[in-house]
Each structure stands twice: as structure tokens, then as C-alpha cells.
Write an enzyme that holds these catalytic residues in place. Structure first.
Site, PDB file in Angstrom:
ATOM      1  N   GLY A  45       7.669  39.773-125.579  1.00 55.93           N
ATOM      2  CA  GLY A  45       7.889  38.900-126.492  1.00 55.93           C
ATOM      3  C   GLY A  45       8.512  38.023-126.811  1.00 55.93           C
ATOM      4  O   GLY A  45       9.146  37.648-126.884  1.00 55.93           O
ATOM      5  N   GLN A  50      12.472  31.382-131.296  1.00 56.92           N
ATOM      6  CA  GLN A  50      13.697  31.614-130.390  1.00 56.92           C
ATOM      7  C   GLN A  50      13.403  30.477-129.417  1.00 56.92           C
ATOM      8  O   GLN A  50      13.865  30.053-128.559  1.00 56.92           O
ATOM      9  CB  GLN A  50      12.887  32.168-129.586  1.00 56.92           C
ATOM     10  CG  GLN A  50      13.503  33.808-130.092  1.00 56.92           C
ATOM     11  CD  GLN A  50      12.746  35.189-128.934  1.00 56.92           C
ATOM     12  OE1 GLN A  50      11.561  35.430-129.246  1.00 56.92           O
ATOM     13  NE2 GLN A  50      13.767  35.091-128.595  1.00 56.92           N
ATOM     14  N   CYS A  94      16.356  41.102-126.504  1.00 54.59           N
ATOM     15  CA  CYS A  94      16.155  40.111-126.759  1.00 54.59           C
ATOM     16  C   CYS A  94      16.553  38.771-125.980  1.00 54.59           C
ATOM     17  O   CYS A  94      16.932  38.853-125.637  1.00 54.59           O
ATOM     18  CB  CYS A  94      16.379  39.795-127.888  1.00 54.59           C
ATOM     19  SG  CYS A  94      16.427  38.286-128.902  1.00 54.59           S
ATOM     20  N   LEU A  95      15.100  38.115-125.884  1.00 52.61           N
ATOM     21  CA  LEU A  95      15.368  36.246-124.419  1.00 52.61           C
ATOM     22  C   LEU A  95      16.526  35.720-125.563  1.00 52.61           C
ATOM     23  O   LEU A  95      17.028  35.137-124.485  1.00 52.61           O
ATOM     24  CB  LEU A  95      14.391  36.153-124.313  1.00 52.61           C
ATOM     25  CG  LEU A  95      12.844  36.988-123.588  1.00 52.61           C
ATOM     26  CD1 LEU A  95      12.408  35.941-123.539  1.00 52.61           C
ATOM     27  CD2 LEU A  95      13.467  36.852-121.394  1.00 52.61           C
ATOM     28  N   GLU A 137       9.524  40.833-133.321  1.00 50.06           N
ATOM     29  CA  GLU A 137       9.213  39.306-133.226  1.00 50.06           C
ATOM     30  C   GLU A 137       9.001  39.505-134.748  1.00 50.06           C
ATOM     31  O   GLU A 137       9.399  38.402-134.902  1.00 50.06           O
ATOM     32  CB  GLU A 137       8.089  39.398-132.710  1.00 50.06           C
ATOM     33  CG  GLU A 137       7.944  39.875-131.273  1.00 50.06           C
ATOM     34  CD  GLU A 137       9.279  38.884-130.295  1.00 50.06           C
ATOM     35  OE1 GLU A 137       9.408  38.273-130.557  1.00 50.06           O
ATOM     36  OE2 GLU A 137       9.938  39.779-129.569  1.00 50.06           O
ATOM     37  N   HIS A 140      11.736  38.082-136.352  1.00 47.78           N
ATOM     38  CA  HIS A 140      12.094  36.499-136.039  1.00 47.78           C
ATOM     39  C   HIS A 140      11.522  35.727-136.560  1.00 47.78           C
ATOM     40  O   HIS A 140      12.130  34.600-137.193  1.00 47.78           O
ATOM     41  CB  HIS A 140      11.719  36.818-133.945  1.00 47.78           C
ATOM     42  CG  HIS A 140      13.000  36.720-133.528  1.00 47.78           C
ATOM     43  ND1 HIS A 140      14.319  36.731-133.623  1.00 47.78           N
ATOM     44  CD2 HIS A 140      12.579  37.821-131.782  1.00 47.78           C
ATOM     45  CE1 HIS A 140      14.521  36.841-131.946  1.00 47.78           C
ATOM     46  NE2 HIS A 140      13.573  37.622-131.445  1.00 47.78           N
TER      47      HIS A 140
HETATM   48 NI    NI Z   1      13.927  38.631-129.338  1.00 46.42          NI
END
Ligand code: NI
Length: 172
Positions: A45, A50, A94-95, A137, A140
Site C-alpha cells: 500500500g 507518502q 510502512c514504506l 492507508e 495516512h
Molecule cells: Ni504506511
């Protein structure tokens, strides 16, 4: 086109994102680029903040089984219509918080609604990993990270690690 992913802590990851008033080709291109960035990372995701866009948009694909067809989903203005009392615990990552993981408890099932890439409203009931990913997501878009669901000590430890990582990246 691959996009650079912001690393926590960053003020843009703390912002409430604005709804998409109308779909445009530039938003569709942004979403396509986000999918490419997510698959490349690799991740399941990726939300617009981000990559520094404070817009209510995220992409996801939680298909994990080898040989199963990919299911890329693009979601504009996603919402939760209803969520289950029953909860689930997943070890989330999380990226924007690379290589850090923590168990997070969330509703197990959510009824979701969003606008797809063609501008059509979609609804679907998500369960298990898909439900967790959707909620992660959606957080976020409200300036919330998975570490905001865990204890303060653990959160501060992870944040310090990320500050150190960013200092190292800045020097490199
Ligand atoms: Ni994330």
C-alpha cells in the site's frame, strides 16, 4: 515513473489530506506512478502524503500468494462505512518507516467506499490483511502512522531510529 518516498518524521506525514474534488488526468497519472512506486519498493500500500501529495488518494494490492493475479486498486476519497467489533492483530510496517514493524490491533472487517480510477463509486467489504491495509492507508490521509497505535516508548524508539537513518541518508 517512480517517486521518492518520504521517511518519517516529516511534517507532510502529519497532515490531514484534502478530498479530491474532480478526477483529472494528472491525478490518474499520479495514481499510476504511485502503484509503480509501491510495487518497486516493494509494498502492499502507498498513500499520497507518502510522496508529498496531500490528497485523499491511496493505492494498494494485498495479493501475496505466489502465482495469484495482482489486484492493483486505486482509491480516491476512500471512506469506511462500517467496521466490525471483532478485531485482528497484524504486524504492520510502512514504506515511510523502513524495516520497523509493530503489532497493531484494528477492526477485522470494514465496509469500504471509494472512487475508482474511472470516477465510479465502488464499495467492498474487506477482511483480514486487506482490511488492515485499507485502514493503515486511510490513517495516512488523516496524518496518522501505524506507530501512533502503539505505546509511546516504542514509538519514540522507532522515531529516533528513523531520525538516525535520515541523518545517514543526508550524509551519503
Ligand atoms: Ni504506511
Amino acid at each position: 515513473m517512480k517517486l521518492p518516498i518520504l521517511i518519517h518524521p516529516d511534517p507532510r506525514l502529519k497532515k490531514n489530506c484534502a478530498p479530491v474534488p474532480d478526477l483529472s488526468d494528472s491525478l490518474r497519472t499520479l495514481a499510476d506512478n504511485m502503484l509503480e512506486t509501491m510495487y518497486d519498493a516493494p509494498g502492499i500500500g502507498l498513500a499520497a502524503p507518502q510522496i508529498g501529495q496531500l490528497t485523499r488518494l491511496f493505492v494498494l494490492d494485498c495479493v501475496k500468494e505466489e502465482g495469484e493475479a495482482a489486484r492493483p486498486l486505486i482509491m480516491f476519497n476512500p471512506e469506511i462505512v462500517a467496521s466490525s467489533d471483532e478485531t485482528n492483530v497484524y504486524e504492520e510496517g510502512c514504506l515511510s518507516i523502513p524495516e520497523q514493524y509493530a503489532e497493531v490491533t484494528r477492526p477485522k472487517v470494514v465496509d469500504a467506499r471509494w472512487i475508482d480510477r474511472d470516477g465510479n463509486e465502488q464499495t467492498e467489504t474487506f477482511d483480514g490483511l486487506w482490511a488492515t491495509c485499507f485502514q493503515h492507508e486511510l490513517d495516512h490521509l488523516n496524518g496518522k502512522l501505524f506507530i501512533d497505535h502503539i505505546g509511546a516508548m516504542r514509538r519514540q524508539m522507532i522515531t529516533r531510529r528513523m531520525q538516525k537513518l535520515k541523518r545517514e541518508q543526508a550524509r551519503a
